[in-house]
Design a protein around this motif. Structure first.
Motif, short mmCIF file in Angstrom:
data_model
loop_
_atom_site.label_atom_id
_atom_site.label_comp_id
_atom_site.label_asym_id
_atom_site.label_seq_id
_atom_site.Cartn_x
_atom_site.Cartn_y
_atom_site.Cartn_z
N CYS A 49 0.86 -1.19 0.00
CA CYS A 49 0.00 0.00 0.00
C CYS A 49 0.89 1.23 0.00
O CYS A 49 1.82 1.34 0.80
CB CYS A 49 -0.89 0.00 1.24
SG CYS A 49 -1.76 1.57 1.52
N THR A 50 0.57 2.18 -0.89
CA THR A 50 1.25 3.47 -0.90
C THR A 50 0.21 4.56 -1.02
O THR A 50 -0.64 4.51 -1.91
CB THR A 50 2.24 3.57 -2.09
OG1 THR A 50 3.15 2.48 -2.03
CG2 THR A 50 3.01 4.88 -2.04
N VAL A 51 0.26 5.51 -0.10
CA VAL A 51 -0.65 6.65 -0.12
C VAL A 51 0.20 7.90 -0.25
O VAL A 51 1.11 8.12 0.56
CB VAL A 51 -1.51 6.72 1.16
CG1 VAL A 51 -2.40 7.95 1.15
CG2 VAL A 51 -2.34 5.46 1.33
N ALA A 52 -0.08 8.70 -1.27
CA ALA A 52 0.64 9.95 -1.48
C ALA A 52 -0.33 11.11 -1.36
O ALA A 52 -1.38 11.11 -2.00
CB ALA A 52 1.32 9.95 -2.85
N SER A 57 -4.13 19.09 -1.94
CA SER A 57 -4.46 19.32 -3.35
C SER A 57 -4.53 18.03 -4.17
O SER A 57 -5.13 18.03 -5.24
CB SER A 57 -3.44 20.28 -3.99
OG SER A 57 -2.14 19.73 -3.88
N ARG A 58 -3.98 16.92 -3.66
CA ARG A 58 -4.04 15.66 -4.42
C ARG A 58 -3.87 14.49 -3.46
O ARG A 58 -3.10 14.55 -2.52
CB ARG A 58 -2.95 15.62 -5.48
CG ARG A 58 -3.00 14.36 -6.33
CD ARG A 58 -2.43 14.60 -7.73
NE ARG A 58 -3.25 13.95 -8.75
CZ ARG A 58 -4.29 14.47 -9.36
NH1 ARG A 58 -4.71 15.66 -9.08
NH2 ARG A 58 -4.95 13.80 -10.27
N VAL A 59 -4.61 13.40 -3.76
CA VAL A 59 -4.49 12.14 -3.02
C VAL A 59 -4.39 11.02 -4.04
O VAL A 59 -5.22 10.92 -4.95
CB VAL A 59 -5.72 11.89 -2.11
CG1 VAL A 59 -5.61 10.54 -1.42
CG2 VAL A 59 -5.88 13.01 -1.09
N SER A 92 -7.03 11.56 -7.24
CA SER A 92 -7.96 12.66 -7.41
C SER A 92 -7.37 13.95 -6.87
O SER A 92 -6.65 13.96 -5.85
CB SER A 92 -9.26 12.36 -6.65
OG SER A 92 -10.17 13.43 -6.78
N ALA A 93 -7.71 15.03 -7.57
CA ALA A 93 -7.41 16.36 -7.05
C ALA A 93 -8.34 16.61 -5.87
O ALA A 93 -9.41 16.00 -5.77
CB ALA A 93 -7.62 17.40 -8.14
N ALA A 94 -7.92 17.45 -4.99
CA ALA A 94 -8.73 17.80 -3.81
C ALA A 94 -8.68 19.30 -3.63
O ALA A 94 -7.76 19.96 -4.10
CB ALA A 94 -8.18 17.09 -2.58
N SER A 95 -9.70 19.83 -2.96
CA SER A 95 -9.72 21.29 -2.78
C SER A 95 -10.24 21.67 -1.39
O SER A 95 -10.93 22.65 -1.24
CB SER A 95 -10.56 21.94 -3.87
OG SER A 95 -11.88 21.43 -3.80
N GLY A 96 -9.92 20.87 -0.41
CA GLY A 96 -10.31 21.21 0.96
C GLY A 96 -11.31 20.22 1.53
O GLY A 96 -12.02 19.54 0.80
N GLY A 97 -11.32 20.11 2.84
CA GLY A 97 -12.24 19.21 3.52
C GLY A 97 -11.91 17.74 3.33
O GLY A 97 -12.80 16.89 3.37
#
Length: 188
Positions: A111-114, A161-163, A175-180
């Motif tokens: 498993c790798t989470v960035a 900003s990204r996961v 996916s890009a992320a933008s808060g929360g």
């Protein structure tokens, strides 16, 4: 006195031993054994319990639930290794507005989470055999958080900003992320 001749003689028939306990000694021994048993059970439960890593947005924090950061060993300046090396990641739960997902892992899967936050990359990964957990980031960008299990990013104004979550060698979530955003990496 033989066992046959002792039958029917009540208390006089007790065989002598090297260990005789009065009622107070029995209580002390019982309490000591009870404490040892409870301590062993608590230790086994803690080792088997889920000790997730939680990366949360809104003044980014990294929480190592159940294991304080000072229990991790340092493997170079930017890598911390979880002390429970025999555990693995069963799932990663990503909660972000409009895009919630759970990525599951089979035993033995890497498993790798960035996670990208401002100019800081945070990578949480198991070994190739799916066991062990290490956290890699610029730890100089963090300070102590609310508890010994929390780290808080020095820049409280940015957002994740990204996961990206990789299962083995395949990207399972990107996916890009933008808060929360909150990423929970189970570890048991």
């Amino acid at each position: 006195m033989t066992l046959d001749s002792a039958r029917g003689r009540g208390a006089d028939a007790m065989l002598p031993t090297h260990f005789t306990f009065n009622p107070r000694s029995q209580t002390v021994v019982f309490v000591a054994l009870l404490v040892a048993a409870i301590s062993g059970c608590v230790h086994l439960w803690a080792a088997a319990a889920d000790t997730p890593i939680i990366i949360a947005d809104g003044s980014l924090t990294i929480e190592s639930r159940g294991v304080p950061w000072d229990s991790y060993s340092n493997s170079g300046g930017n890598t911390k290794v979880h002390p429970h090396t025999g555990k693995s990641v069963p799932q990663v739960v990503i909660a972000m507005p409009g895009n919630n997902q759970t990525v599951t892992f089979s035993p033995g899967q890497k498993c790798t989470v960035a996670v990208r936050y401002a100019s800081t990359d945070i990578t949480v990964a198991t070994g190739d055999n799916g066991q062990g957990l290490r956290v890699m980031t610029d730890f100089g960008s963090f300070h102590a958080g609310a508890t010994t299990s929390h780290l808080a990013h020095n820049n409280a104004n940015a957002k994740i900003s990204r996961v990206t979550v990789t299962r083995g060698n395949q990207i399972a979530f990107d996916s890009a992320a933008s808060g929360g955003t909150t990423v929970t990496i189970g570890y048991r």
